[in-house]
Structures are given as C-alpha cells and as structure tokens.
Design a protein around this motif. Structure first.
Motif, PDB file in Angstrom:
ATOM      1  N   ASP A 113      -3.213   3.802  -2.144  1.00 26.25           N
ATOM      2  CA  ASP A 113      -3.395   2.927  -3.307  1.00 26.25           C
ATOM      3  C   ASP A 113      -2.755   1.559  -3.048  1.00 26.25           C
ATOM      4  O   ASP A 113      -1.672   1.462  -2.460  1.00 26.25           O
ATOM      5  N   HIS A 114      -3.418   0.505  -3.518  1.00 26.87           N
ATOM      6  CA  HIS A 114      -2.852  -0.837  -3.458  1.00 26.87           C
ATOM      7  C   HIS A 114      -2.109  -1.114  -4.761  1.00 26.87           C
ATOM      8  O   HIS A 114      -2.658  -0.883  -5.844  1.00 26.87           O
TER       9      HIS A 114
ATOM     10  N   THR B  99       0.847  -1.189   0.000  1.00 26.80           N
ATOM     11  CA  THR B  99       0.000   0.000   0.000  1.00 26.80           C
ATOM     12  C   THR B  99       0.884   1.241   0.000  1.00 26.80           C
ATOM     13  O   THR B  99       1.860   1.324   0.772  1.00 26.80           O
TER      14      THR B  99
END
Length: 335
Positions: A313-314, A275
């Motif tokens: 954000d992944h 992440t």
C-alpha cells in the motif's frame, strides 16, 4: 544505608583499558540499572563494586567509607548471579541460610531471617523442598532469598533473569521491583535488555565501550537522549534516525523521531510518502515498516491495532515536529 560512590574508577586488563576513568553516585535506596550492548563493561563495573575485580585506579566508597581495597565479604553487599548456584542436596531453607551458617550466626536468628525472607518471596511452602523440585523462577527467588538474609547495604544483580523464559522473565521482573519497594534497599541491576531497564529502574546508566553515555530516569533518557547512541539504544522499537535533506532543513545533521510520533495521514497533510512493507500486529498496536525512496532502511511507524494497511500500500505520513530530536555531526543532541 547503601550510598555507593565511584570516583575516577577505571579498569585495565594489561594494556587494554576496558573502563576509562568514570564517576558515578548511586544514592541510598535507588534502583539503578546498568544497561548497554554486550561487551560494554556493565558486568565488569558491577564486579568492581562487589570487589570481585580489582580496580586499576580511582576509589570506591560505600556510605562514605573507602572500600576500594576491602575484601568482597566485608563490603556489606550481596550479589545475585545469572546462575542460581544452589546446592542441589540441600533444602531451600538450608540454601537460604547457608551464608548465615558460614558467618557463625546462632540458629534462632538464622531461622528468623530465613522465615522473613521466605515470606517476602512467597517461598514459605517450599522451604523443605530441594532445588530440583522447583521451577526456574522459584530457584531464582531462592538465590535472591540467600542475598536478602544477609541484610546487605545493597543488592547487586548480574543479569539474573537471563536463564528464564519470556513469561517467567516478566513475572520475576515485577517481583524484583516489588521487592525493592518493600525493602527500600539500594539495588544495582545489570542487563542488556533495555525493556528491563525502562520498566524497573529509578535511574539508568547507559554504558558504551566502558564509558557512561548518559545517566537519568527512564523517561529522561527516552524523551531527551543526549546523543545518537542513547537515542538508538533506548526504546523498542528503536528511534527512526534520518540524515540528508530532511535533517538539513531542520538545522541538524541527523533527526530522530520515535515510531509513535509519526502518523498515517492523507494527501492534505502529507509530509513523507512511502510504501508499506512488513507489518507486525501485536493486538493493541501495529508496527508498520515503511519503505521510502530516500532511505536505505525502512521507517518504523506505530499505529493502532485496527489500522487496515497491507503490504504494498502507498501511504502518507506526518511526523510530529514537536517530538523530533536533532543531533549535530558529532552525534550530540541539539537543544
């Protein structure tokens, strides 16, 4: 000539040994940088070479001659300190000429050497000014000029840029490198800034607790660090170091990979998942700090300046296995 050899040189203060016996050869004309964290012994080692500290054992040779007990003034070396140590009431010309006057050199030769040094250092238009009328970078050039006129076998620089702001440091770094190219004289330069070491040196000596961890060219140390200390110290941002299952399945106790050798990928090639945390945007590059479930500290990834990733954000990551470094349980490199 300026070949300097240290043979089993050591230094103790009372019962405390700050530099265990070490061997080192600095070839004539080399630009060698001593680098390491604060307290690692780099300035002490420089002072031993200069003769400002007495050795506790071993031998120092300059151009093959034993200089271990030779007074500093007779070693043929010139030292530039962090402090400019200029005389405020004297002109630039008189400051540069001062060591020549003290040596009793005739006026004509003094003027020739000062004019030559001023031309090399772009100080010709400032010779009649006093230090207080100069910028920090100009004052440092005067200090270097005072060393140049002695025409030494080697120059010794002890963190000479520490008093300058960031922009001046970059400028002076380039000037000193250009000076070395012109003079072709041996230079030994002490710094704790590994960026200075990487950009200036022909050869880097990495010190840790008085011991030499590795000696080599900047790229040798960057591409093939001998141990975990060098791997973690050389490079900015520093190398990512990973232990546990990821290292074990690659036959190592610890693996290391630099930020530029980890690529943001898609699900098809995904090796690691994480992440996005903090992002450092530098224009041409962006450094992403990626949080992963298996690590306590973030993984640093270098990407282009136009990569659109945001906090939270992944993402998928793929390390370049060909650029992965492996270390054993003692922290030594596995080839």
């Amino acid at each position: 000539m300026g070949r300097i050899t240290l043979d089993k040189v050591r230094k103790s203060f009372g019962a405390i040994e700050v530099i265990p016996p070490l061997d080192l050869t600095i070839e004539d004309g080399e630009f060698v940088v001593f680098v390491g964290p604060s307290g690692c012994g780099k300035s002490t080692l420089l002072r031993l070479i200069a003769g400002l500290e007495d050795v506790s054992g071993g031998e120092i040779r300059i151009d093959g001659k034993d200089a271990t007990d030779v007074p500093p003034a007779k070693r043929g070396l010139a030292m530039v300190f962090q402090s400019y140590a200029l005389y405020p009431h004297m002109s630039v010309r008189k400051n540069i000429a001062f060591p020549l006057r003290m040596a009793g050199m005739d006026k004509a030769e003094q003027d020739r050497r000062v004019d030559d040094a001023a031309r090399v250092l772009n100080l010709t238009d400032y010779l009649d000014r006093r230090p207080g009328q100069l910028s920090g970078g100009q004052r440092q050039r005067v200090a270097i000029g005072r060393a140049i006129v002695r025409e030494p076998a080697a120059f010794l620089f002890d963190e000479p840029l520490s008093n300058l702001d960031a922009a001046l440091r970059v400028g002076m770094r380039l000037e000193i490198s250009e000076l070395h190219e012109r003079l072709k004289t041996t230079m030994i330069y002490v710094t704790h800034d590994q960026v200075e070491a990487m950009t200036m040196a022909d050869k880097i000596v990495v010190l840790n607790a008085g011991r030499i961890e590795q000696v080599g060219s900047p790229l040798e140390l960057y591409r093939q660090p001998r141990n975990l200390f060098v791997a973690g110290f050389i490079g900015s941002p520093k190398m990512n170091l990973i232990t546990g299952p990821e290292a074990e399945k690659r036959g190592a106790h610890t693996i290391g990979i630099r930020p530029e050798h980890i690529k943001v990928s898609d699900d098809d090639t995904c090796i690691w998942r994480g992440t996005v945390g903090v992002s450092e945007h530098l224009g041409s590059d962006t450094f992403f700090h990626i949080h992963m479930p298996s690590r306590d500290e973030p993984l640093t990834v270098r990407a282009g300046g136009d990569v659109d990733l945001y906090h939270g954000d992944h993402i998928c990551l793929t390390p370049d296995e060909a650029h992965m470094h492996r270390f054993d349980e003692k922290g030594n490199r596995i080839e």
